[in-house]
Motif scaffolding. Structure first.
Motif, PDB file in Angstrom:
ATOM      1  N   ALA A 132       0.827  -1.201   0.000  1.00 32.94           N
ATOM      2  CA  ALA A 132       0.000   0.000   0.000  1.00 32.94           C
ATOM      3  C   ALA A 132       0.864   1.255   0.000  1.00 32.94           C
ATOM      4  O   ALA A 132       0.627   2.184  -0.774  1.00 32.94           O
ATOM      5  N   ILE A 133       1.895   1.273   0.857  1.00 32.43           N
ATOM      6  CA  ILE A 133       2.702   2.500   0.950  1.00 32.43           C
ATOM      7  C   ILE A 133       3.513   2.685  -0.330  1.00 32.43           C
ATOM      8  O   ILE A 133       3.726   3.819  -0.774  1.00 32.43           O
ATOM      9  N   ILE A 134       3.940   1.593  -0.968  1.00 33.85           N
ATOM     10  CA  ILE A 134       4.679   1.730  -2.226  1.00 33.85           C
ATOM     11  C   ILE A 134       3.770   2.328  -3.291  1.00 33.85           C
ATOM     12  O   ILE A 134       4.146   3.253  -4.013  1.00 33.85           O
ATOM     13  N   THR A 153       0.467  16.106   2.008  1.00 31.96           N
ATOM     14  CA  THR A 153       0.425  14.734   1.490  1.00 31.96           C
ATOM     15  C   THR A 153       1.036  13.762   2.483  1.00 31.96           C
ATOM     16  O   THR A 153       0.513  12.660   2.691  1.00 31.96           O
ATOM     17  N   ALA A 154       2.167  14.168   3.104  1.00 32.82           N
ATOM     18  CA  ALA A 154       2.773  13.307   4.114  1.00 32.82           C
ATOM     19  C   ALA A 154       1.799  13.093   5.271  1.00 32.82           C
ATOM     20  O   ALA A 154       1.745  12.010   5.854  1.00 32.82           O
ATOM     21  N   ALA A 155       0.999  14.108   5.585  1.00 30.86           N
ATOM     22  CA  ALA A 155       0.011  13.964   6.658  1.00 30.86           C
ATOM     23  C   ALA A 155      -1.039  12.925   6.284  1.00 30.86           C
ATOM     24  O   ALA A 155      -1.441  12.103   7.118  1.00 30.86           O
ATOM     25  N   VAL A 156      -1.468  12.940   5.014  1.00 28.30           N
ATOM     26  CA  VAL A 156      -2.450  11.949   4.572  1.00 28.30           C
ATOM     27  C   VAL A 156      -1.838  10.551   4.636  1.00 28.30           C
ATOM     28  O   VAL A 156      -2.468   9.592   5.100  1.00 28.30           O
ATOM     29  N   LEU A 157      -0.580  10.425   4.183  1.00 30.03           N
ATOM     30  CA  LEU A 157       0.109   9.128   4.244  1.00 30.03           C
ATOM     31  C   LEU A 157       0.224   8.643   5.683  1.00 30.03           C
ATOM     32  O   LEU A 157       0.030   7.465   5.975  1.00 30.03           O
ATOM     33  N   PHE A 163       8.836  -3.105   6.080  1.00 34.24           N
ATOM     34  CA  PHE A 163       8.001  -1.970   5.687  1.00 34.24           C
ATOM     35  C   PHE A 163       8.857  -0.734   5.414  1.00 34.24           C
ATOM     36  O   PHE A 163       8.794  -0.130   4.347  1.00 34.24           O
ATOM     37  N   VAL A 164       9.691  -0.389   6.397  1.00 40.73           N
ATOM     38  CA  VAL A 164      10.470   0.851   6.281  1.00 40.73           C
ATOM     39  C   VAL A 164      11.452   0.786   5.125  1.00 40.73           C
ATOM     40  O   VAL A 164      11.495   1.684   4.270  1.00 40.73           O
ATOM     41  N   TRP A 165      12.244  -0.299   5.088  1.00 47.29           N
ATOM     42  CA  TRP A 165      13.294  -0.338   4.070  1.00 47.29           C
ATOM     43  C   TRP A 165      12.745  -0.703   2.711  1.00 47.29           C
ATOM     44  O   TRP A 165      13.301  -0.323   1.684  1.00 47.29           O
ATOM     45  N   GLY A 166      11.633  -1.447   2.685  1.00 49.69           N
ATOM     46  CA  GLY A 166      10.956  -1.692   1.410  1.00 49.69           C
ATOM     47  C   GLY A 166      10.512  -0.373   0.801  1.00 49.69           C
ATOM     48  O   GLY A 166      10.681  -0.116  -0.395  1.00 49.69           O
TER      49      GLY A 166
END
Lengths: 166, 502
Positions: free
Chosen positions: B61-63, B330-334, B356-359
């Motif tokens: 999702a984050i990618i 946008t970072a706030a929405v993420l 998660f973080v490094w991916g």
């Protein structure tokens, strides 16, 4: 913005004052809501109403400060809504409000068809053939996208039983 | 540093799967569309797509969503250059030199420079994130609720001080956001707050609905009043021109480096891409040899704005992940998305969820390269897309916003909220109230209050705890400074402050 002089409908100064007043009223509502709870200190630190009360106060004070500053400012020639633009805006917003009102009953697909036909064809004065194609094509794309790609089905309203869809 | 490189290698293993590469390409494509069309900005675009990722694996999702962000940041510059219409607020500074360049027949050069500079800025930002991640997380481990509260206050205060526009209106925007965040169930006592006996308010007000309303409908309402007939100055790129421009581009190395550093600074300290691009442009204009020609089609001006824009966007991921502190809307929405996926941002995230973080960090290297290539390839397509009259795209975008608000919770009430916040967003924009602080306050509201209440619990109700030891005292002091200076400045000269604003 444009060279054509437009009949001002809502001067900016009045709009500033009205909006600041509205925000101050919202702040008042926040204070009233917070006062229904305990706004002081309890055994576990600040109670539920502590934070909202103070935020409400900040909101009221800051928006009243904006209001006073705008009221003292000499009226400029700034305009919030100009004659022609205001009309266009109203014609854009009204079908949208109607869309939101009928979606719970008609589902998204019928509502989207009707909305696009009105907004693109009637308001936008796009040729009817083209408008009809957009009004039919968009819900179709949405159906494929939400039903299959995203797997997040949208409500279909009476269209579901009609077409035998789940 | 070495451990970061090892962790990054692991991240590439996560990011380099067929599924994730597909997500990067799809995300960038979505992002380019969102960046180009009016009414669909990066925060709104991410907000629209977010509900559809609730069931996905968080790393996928984050990618998808961050790739969309990079695409939107780059896509915004296409319209700035070809149409003189900034697709994104952060692309406003790009129009200053990009459009004059395109008008004088250098559209290919301007677009190539913009995309390459964006790519450079982004990669610079990711390298900084990679190198600083270990250090920042170790620093963040020292944080107790007291420091967190101080940092949140500093974030709000710096928006008041550096956000541009009227400090008073920033205060209003933040207070409104905090008030909206406290609607619904109180996380500590469980009691209902500010629901006014409306059953629909018990769920609270979703920040996603607010974001789609403020940024999406609000912008549509604004555009609707003055739908400018868009005519591009050019619609195609010639390949030889791209190559020639790419070979000329490294000549602006000094400007690139300077702008990337400014961008990273504004990305990590709250400021965000929009402020970064303006600051970088301003500094370039002042200190560069080419400065006097800025605004008349000087390539260096374009390079300054674009590089800082994108490096701020990518470096903003570091404080978001390590402290839960977003530096842009946008970072706030993420960040709101992270919490919905069940991921708690903070220093422990790096040790608990390295995949998660490094991916994510590894994907940032790849998807920014994907974004540059796709942006170059799709210029003709978007130039044609923008010629579709707004009377057609406007209603379709409005419909997409309504559907987006529906997918958040499937509640008719949210659609009315959407309309309400559309109107509020339009008024805020028209009257120069900054919107980003409102979104930031909404996302951070609960955590700010929790941190405050926990601090009070720790200190036994003494406010002096925020000054009791050097670290919180420094942060709180900085925050107070940010608050006092602009408000005092305003009190001293109330008239002149405003007459300079547009």
């Amino acid at each position: 913005m444009s060279d054509v002089p437009q009949r001002p409908v809502l001067p900016r100064k009045q709009a500033e004052i009205a909006f600041a007043l509205l925000l101050a009223l919202v702040g008042g509502a926040v204070i009233a809501g917070a006062r229904e709870m305990d706004t002081g200190w309890g055994g576990s630190g600040p109670e539920a109403g502590y934070f909202p009360l103070r935020i409400g106060i900040v909101l009221v004070v800051a928006s009243l400060a904006v209001l006073v500053r705008e009221a003292l400012r000499p009226a400029g020639d700034g305009v919030l809504i100009a004659g022609i633009g205001g009309g266009r805006l109203a014609l854009f917003v009204l079908p949208l409000v109607a869309l939101v009102a009928v979606v719970p009953w008609l589902g998204f697909y019928i509502a989207a068809f009707a909305y696009l036909l009105v907004a693109v064809g009637l308001v936008g004065r796009v040729r009817w053939g083209r408008a009809l194609a957009i009004a039919l094509g968009t819900p179709l794309v949405l159906f494929v996208a939400f039903e299959y790609a995203f797997r997040a089905p949208l409500p279909k309203g009476p269209l579901g039983p009609l077409l035998g869809l789940p | 540093m070495i451990e970061n490189v090892a962790a990054l290698a692991h991240g590439f293993a996560v990011a380099l799967t067929a599924k994730h590469i597909l997500f990067m390409v799809a995300g960038v494509c979505f992002g380019l569309v969102v960046g180009v069309l009016p009414g669909l900005g990066a925060p709104n675009g991410v907000g629209l797509l977010l509900p559809l990722t609730f069931t996905m694996e968080p790393v996928s999702a984050i990618i998808l969503l961050t790739s969309m962000y990079w695409g939107a940041l780059i896509g915004g510059s296409t319209t700035s250059i070809l149409f003189n219409i900034p697709g994104e607020p952060s692309s406003v500074a790009t129009t200053f030199d990009g459009y004059p360049m395109a008008k004088s027949g250098e559209a290919t050069k301007a677009l190539t420079f913009a995309f390459l500079s964006s790519g450079f800025g982004a990669l610079f930002g990711v390298v900084v994130v990679t190198l600083l991640a270990g250090w920042v997380t170790r620093f963040a481990l020292l944080f107790s609720p007291v420091e967190y509260f101080a940092v949140f206050v500093l974030a709000f205060a710096s928006f008041i001080a550096f956000g541009g526009g009227s400090p008073l209106k920033s205060v209003v925007s933040i207070a409104l956001g905090l008030a909206l965040a406290s609607v619904g169930m109180d996380t500590i006592s469980g009691s209902m707050r500010l629901t006014y006996d409306v059953p629909d308010l018990i769920r609270g007000i979703s920040f996603l609905v607010v974001v789609i309303g403020l940024f999406g409908l609000g912008e549509l309402f604004e555009t609707m009043q003055n739908p400018a007939a868009a005519k591009p100055v050019a619609t195609r790129l010639d390949l030889a021109g791209v190559v020639r421009a790419a070979l000329e581009w490294p000549r602006y190395g000094v400007a690139l480096l300077r702008s990337a550093v400014i961008g990273c600074w504004m990305g990590i300290a709250p400021g965000g891409p929009t402020a970064a691009s303006f600051m970088s442009y301003g500094i370039g204009k002042r200190f560069s040899r080419n400065g006097p020609r800025f605004g008349k089609g000087e390539p260096e001006g374009l390079v300054c704005a674009e590089t800082a824009d994108q490096s701020a966007g990518s470096s903003a991921m570091l404080p978001m992940l390590a402290l839960g502190l977003p530096s842009s809307a946008t970072a706030a929405v993420l960040l709101g998305g992270l919490m919905i996926w069940g991921i708690t941002p903070g220093p422990t995230l790096f040790s608990e969820r390295p995949d998660f973080v490094w991916g994510l960090i590894a994907s940032m290297y790849l998807s920014n390269i994907v974004a540059v290539v796709l942006a170059l390839a799709t210029v003709p397509l978007f130039a044609r897309m923008l010629q579709v009259p707004f009377t057609i795209t406007g209603p379709i975008i409005a419909l997409v916003c309504v559907i987006g608000a529906w997918t958040v919770a499937g509640a008719p009430f949210d659609l009315w909220l959407l309309l309400l916040f559309g109107a509020v967003g339009w008024l805020m924009k028209a009257l120069d109230y900054p919107i980003a602080p409102l979104v930031l306050a909404m996302v951070l509201g609960d955590r700010t209050e929790d941190a405050f209440r926990q601090s009070m619990l720790l200190s036994g109700g003494k406010l002096s705890v925020f000054f009791a030891s050097p670290l919180p005292a420094t942060i709180t002091g900085l925050a107070l400074l940010c608050l006092v200076v602009p408000l005092a400045g305003m009190a001293l000269k109330p008239r002149t402050a405003r007459s300079a604003a547009p």
